[in-house]
Design an enzyme around this catalytic site. Structure first.
Site, PDB file in Angstrom:
ATOM      1  N   HIS A  10      -8.509  74.236  70.845  1.00  0.00           N
ATOM      2  CA  HIS A  10      -9.066  72.909  70.546  1.00  0.00           C
ATOM      3  C   HIS A  10     -10.427  72.706  71.210  1.00  0.00           C
ATOM      4  O   HIS A  10     -10.893  71.576  71.347  1.00  0.00           O
ATOM      5  CB  HIS A  10      -8.125  71.809  71.030  1.00  0.00           C
ATOM      6  CG  HIS A  10      -6.730  71.923  70.510  1.00  0.00           C
ATOM      7  ND1 HIS A  10      -6.455  71.907  69.165  1.00  0.00           N
ATOM      8  CD2 HIS A  10      -5.536  72.061  71.146  1.00  0.00           C
ATOM      9  CE1 HIS A  10      -5.132  72.018  68.993  1.00  0.00           C
ATOM     10  NE2 HIS A  10      -4.564  72.131  70.182  1.00  0.00           N
ATOM     11  N   HIS A  43      -2.688  71.172  64.934  1.00  0.00           N
ATOM     12  CA  HIS A  43      -2.159  72.543  64.901  1.00  0.00           C
ATOM     13  C   HIS A  43      -1.814  72.933  63.472  1.00  0.00           C
ATOM     14  O   HIS A  43      -1.049  73.875  63.244  1.00  0.00           O
ATOM     15  CB  HIS A  43      -0.905  72.662  65.766  1.00  0.00           C
ATOM     16  CG  HIS A  43      -1.066  72.057  67.115  1.00  0.00           C
ATOM     17  ND1 HIS A  43      -0.654  70.778  67.407  1.00  0.00           N
ATOM     18  CD2 HIS A  43      -1.630  72.544  68.236  1.00  0.00           C
ATOM     19  CE1 HIS A  43      -0.955  70.514  68.674  1.00  0.00           C
ATOM     20  NE2 HIS A  43      -1.549  71.563  69.198  1.00  0.00           N
TER      21      HIS A  43
END
Lengths: 331, 331
Positions: A56, A218
């Site tokens: 991320h 995700h």
């Protein structure tokens, strides 16, 4: 799978080396995979730490530095760090005034941070936790009970980090954290899947003419799939659910238009223009904004919108100096 | 083609609206597609302007602001701005001390800036030009006689912008520009092609198991194609030709590891670590660095390396405050 990596097992270790080499303001504990500020937490300052699965970036490691985080734990790709990483970070970062854990609401992250917090408390460190759960897309999800924690995490880390930096005690820092948490909402979308290196293939299949509205960071399923449409329509599909969930009128707002990692800046600016048009129509005041890649999903193409209902105090904390790889101003 | 756009004809106009809405420090002349600082150039300051095809964001528009550019012209996608855009920018930005044009070495850009410079000179403005040609990959290319102008442009705009900001006269600014230009080299590579919106399909075909070494920022052919290899090998294939071209030892260097737009930050950090290893082995001192997306090629996956042989004066200009959407520190 086309990636700039050496081999799938070394991606995170190799990236941590690069982060350490690129930023004099941080140091890396490679054994525990924790990124710290180069200087120890000053005595009496509340330490603010976070962490989560890798993939991320710049979240969370790129937000370690003056005015933001004291430490960040890097988990495996899209996988929570372990309690021993968090315990190491908590013990090392503690400056005697307690440690705040900023946790995105995923089952593994919540459980592991809780375990680490209990262990640290046993050794006499005051640990408090704020769980971010700002994604209005879905109620429960693949790795989450309740809402997922997404873009608001970036804003919360900045604002809460500033509160700690200016010397507020734990109760004061917690109060700000809860206020930011209550006032922020997000929603995202994907044009393409991401590809986790160890998997070697896209996390999900998305036909060439479809998009996923409400996707998780995700690659978790969102609200629905539908034919690819215009930026204007996509902006509406992200903004409407956010505005439906919370009244943002009557307060200065901070708006983030975030890229998922594989979308170029020109498209993010274009999307930001569309989002502003909708917020103007809804009578919402944008006091500050961020446009760019701040909480990404590896190479996913897509974007997310985060809106935070702020106030003068929160804006002042937002404007306070910050010196990290991912966010920097005033210094 | 999956992009966050409304329609292919409006991409640049829509993106300019978003840029204007996101940054209080700039204003946009939508008719001429020029991004200016919000405040007029102060009298007696050399104005530094640039421009080029769109699709390389944040270059150039994202580098307009205190300490860097005074104005940037946005051309069509991957296409030079027109002389009338450049003339408008030159006339509007002039503060009476002359205007420096920073031009990447592509035939159209060079020709149009030259024409605009002559027209501005006719109206009494002193115009000087620096042409950046730092790409060691190939000698001539699809749109270029000589070497292409690529990553060094970012560093040059920062350093020269700082020199103008601190009040140097045109001769002083030019001297720095030539010194930076002489001391910088770049080379890039692509894992995937980019897709120009109006074309609707990838600019070039690149098989799933191959990469292009020495690619240009518009997808121009590089030195050769070969099977996809490791980050370590790729770093070597980018760094070796640069070091072969110029001796970087004995001086503090500035190194940029730049993403092409579609490559996530975690891979860029990993690549930076590999580049540092090679430069250490070669006895090169890295005094400053940049890792991220600064001169992109729409959604291309890949990266480039730029190395600039600096000195104390250049480093001080590098460190000077800058406040733009794409680069910001010290303010």
């Amino acid at each position: 799978m086309k990636k700039l990596i050496n081999n799938v097992d070394d991606v995170i270790a190799d990236a941590l080396k690069g982060i350490e080499l690129s930023d004099d303001n941080v140091r890396v504990d490679h054994e525990h995979r924790v990124i710290y500020r180069a200087e120890k937490t000053r005595q009496g300052k509340v330490a603010v730490i976070s962490g989560g699965g890798s993939g991320h970036e710049p979240l969370h490691g790129g937000f370690v530095g003056v005015g933001m985080l004291d430490a960040a734990c890097a988990g495996q790709m899209f996988t929570s760090p372990t309690p021993d990483q968090m315990l190491a970070a908590t013990s090392e970062a503690d400056g005697g005034a307690g440690v705040l854990h900023i946790v995105k609401n995923y089952t593994g992250d919540v459980m592991n941070f809780e375990m680490a917090g209990e262990m640290a408390a046993d050794s006499g460190v005051r640990v408090e936790t704020v769980v971010v759960a700002d994604d209005v897309a879905v109620q429960d999800s693949l790795y989450t009970a309740g809402r997922r924690g997404v873009g608001l995490t970036v804003l919360l880390e900045k604002i809460v980090g500033a509160a700690a930096e200016e010397g507020r005690d734990m109760d004061g820092v917690l109060e700000i954290a809860h206020r930011v948490n209550a006032g922020g909402r997000s929603m995202g979308m994907a044009l393409t899947s991401c590809t986790v290196p160890a998997a070697g293939k896209p996390t999900f299949d998305l036909p060439d003419d479809e998009m996923e509205i409400g996707v998780g960071i995700h690659g978790e399923p969102g609200r629905h799939r539908e034919p690819l449409s215009s930026a204007r329509d996509i902006a509406k599909q992200l903004v409407d659910p956010i505005l439906h969930d919370l009244d943002f009128t009557g307060a200065p707002c901070i708006v983030m238009l975030n890229g998922m990692g594989g979308t170029p800046l020109i498209e993010l600016y274009l999307m930001y223009g569309e989002v502003v048009r909708l917020l103007d129509d809804a009578g919402i005041t944008i006091a500050r904004n961020l446009v760019g890649n701040y909480i990404t999903s590896l190479d996913m193409a897509g974007c997310s919108v985060t809106i935070l209902k702020a106030d003068d105090e929160i804006l002042a904390l937002w404007d306070a100096p910050v010196k990290t790889a991912g966010l920097r101003w005033g210094v």
